[in-house]
Design an enzyme around this catalytic site. Structure first.
Site, PDB file in Angstrom:
ATOM      1  N   GLY A   7       0.917  -1.067   0.009  1.00  0.00           N
ATOM      2  CA  GLY A   7       0.054   0.104   0.035  1.00  0.00           C
ATOM      3  C   GLY A   7       0.816   1.451   0.093  1.00  0.00           C
ATOM      4  CG  ASP A  38      -0.336  -8.558   8.402  1.00  0.00           C
ATOM      5  OD1 ASP A  38      -0.785  -9.384   7.884  1.00  0.00           O
ATOM      6  OD2 ASP A  38       1.190  -8.692   8.167  1.00  0.00           O
ATOM      7  CB  THR A  94      -1.579 -12.239   2.860  1.00  0.00           C
ATOM      8  OG1 THR A  94      -0.340 -11.841   3.456  1.00  0.00           O
ATOM      9  CG2 THR A  94      -2.340 -11.048   2.620  1.00  0.00           C
ATOM     10  CE1 TYR A 118      -2.038 -12.081  -5.853  1.00  0.00           C
ATOM     11  CE2 TYR A 118      -2.769 -13.357  -7.820  1.00  0.00           C
ATOM     12  CZ  TYR A 118      -2.991 -12.203  -6.933  1.00  0.00           C
ATOM     13  OH  TYR A 118      -3.561 -11.216  -7.216  1.00  0.00           O
TER      14      TYR A 118
END
Ligand code: UDP
Length: 346
Positions: A56, A76, A112, A165
């Protein structure tokens, strides 16, 4: 004892209007998340932006920090999330999306999506909020069918540089599905295809930001492989409309929780994109060829018939139109940098 930090939004100055919603945007300082923050604030909502500022950017939300409807929570999402007061909607936009960025700390990237996704789902369950997961065309891996429909199950390597990912996002879809089926959480899943526009990080390392910045700086444009691989590029304003329509759409047939592709079906080779950028910037930069990254998908093009039929959504902005404000934005970033560089020398 550590204990979880509780975030207490500072919204008391505000009248809570009939149509105002309180919306959490995880990853709200990133490229898509910050554009969404600006849009939802402009539409009169309250936004709680959660970001760990891994990818970010302060610049993306600087203009919102003093807005009375905006609040920022440096956090987080791997840590449990506790927020005081009501929450109506949660957008999960929190995960680095650019291959060089998400490959920097692959274990954190994977966690994440999966553990961070679970923490947000639990927040949604506690608050009775509707939650949207930003999934990705990467769930299709290196596809052997084109265009890709939501029913295509993909061709993904579980053990390669993109797996953290791709598999993280696939695992998150499973969690969203099960939390909907078993615990009744109101979920939406958007499979987002390549998106570009203002507030992209110039250092992101993705193809649009690389090519435009290289062209503007007179550097060689780096083509990975032979440049014959394809991508389909969606302008940010189109994507935002798709995301909000999916979030706010009603569900008379009970199917809206299943994944929906959001992307622009206009498909281009990477070489075509490079030539378009050179023409539009008037740059004299040359093309140079570099190795194709491992597992780089050869083609990518969304079938958006499901989005058209359930949301009445399709993109309006063709690539050449969306590149105009995008190039202007990167020019501004560059001149800001030059000013900064000149100032720091002085
Ligand atoms: N690419 C390229 N030059 C660059 C950056 C990317 O040729 O400087 C290629 C990359 O190999 C891929 C495509 O452009 O085939 C899109 O890459 P990007 O990282 O933007 O996103 P991806 O769709 O691969 O996640």
């Amino acid at each position: 004892m550590g204990g979880t930090r509780i975030f207490r939004p500072n919204f008391e100055k505000l009248e809570r209007g009939a149509t105002t919603k309180t919306i959490v945007i995880a990853g709200g300082a990133g490229f898509i998340g910050s554009n969404l923050s600006h849009r939802l604030i402009a539409e009169g909502n309250r936004v709680i932006c959660i970001d760990n500022m891994e990818t970010g950017r302060n610049e993306n939300i600087a203009g919102l920090l003093t807005h009375p409807n905006f609040d920022f929570f440096l956090h987080d999402i791997l840590e449990p999330i506790q927020i005081d007061g009501p929450v109506d909607r949660i957008y999960n936009m929190a995960c680095p999306g650019s291959p060089p960025k998400y490959q920097r700390d692959p274990i954190h990237t994977f966690k994440t999506s999966v553990l961070g996704g679970m923490n947000l789902l639990e927040l949604a369950e506690e608050k009775g909020a509707r939650i949207l997961q930003s999934s990705t065309s990467e769930v299709y891996g290196d596809p052997d069918v084109s265009p890709q429909k939501e029913s295509y199950r993909g061709s993904v390597n579980t053990v390669g540089p993109r797996s953290c990912y791709d598999e993280g996002k696939r695992g998150a879809e499973t969690l969203f599905y099960e939390m909907h089926e078993r615990r009744g959480v109101d979920t939406r899943i958007a499979r987002i295809f390549n998106t570009y526009g203002p507030r992209m990080d110039p250092e992101d390392g993705r193809v649009v930001s690389n090519f435009v910045m290289q062209a503007l700086m007179g550097e060689d444009l780096t083509i990975y492989g032979d440049g014959a691989q394809t991508r389909s590029f969606c302008y940010i304003s189109d994507l935002l409309k798709g995301l909000i329509t999916l979030m706010e759409g009603e569900d008379p047939l009970g199917t809206i929780s299943s994944p929906v592709n959001l992307g622009n079906p206009g498909e281009f080779t990477i070489l075509e994109l490079a030539e378009t950028v050179l023409n539009m910037t008037g740059s004299k930069s040359k093309l140079v060829y570099r190795d194709l990254p491992v597992d780089d998908p050869h083609q990518r093009c969304p079938d958006i018939s499901r989005a058209k039929s359930i949301l009445g959504w399709e993109p309006q902005v063709p690539l050449k139109e969306g590149l105009i404000p995008t190039i202007a934005y990167f020019k501004g970033e560059l001149s800001g940098r030059q000013t900064y560089a000149a100032r720091s020398v002085a």
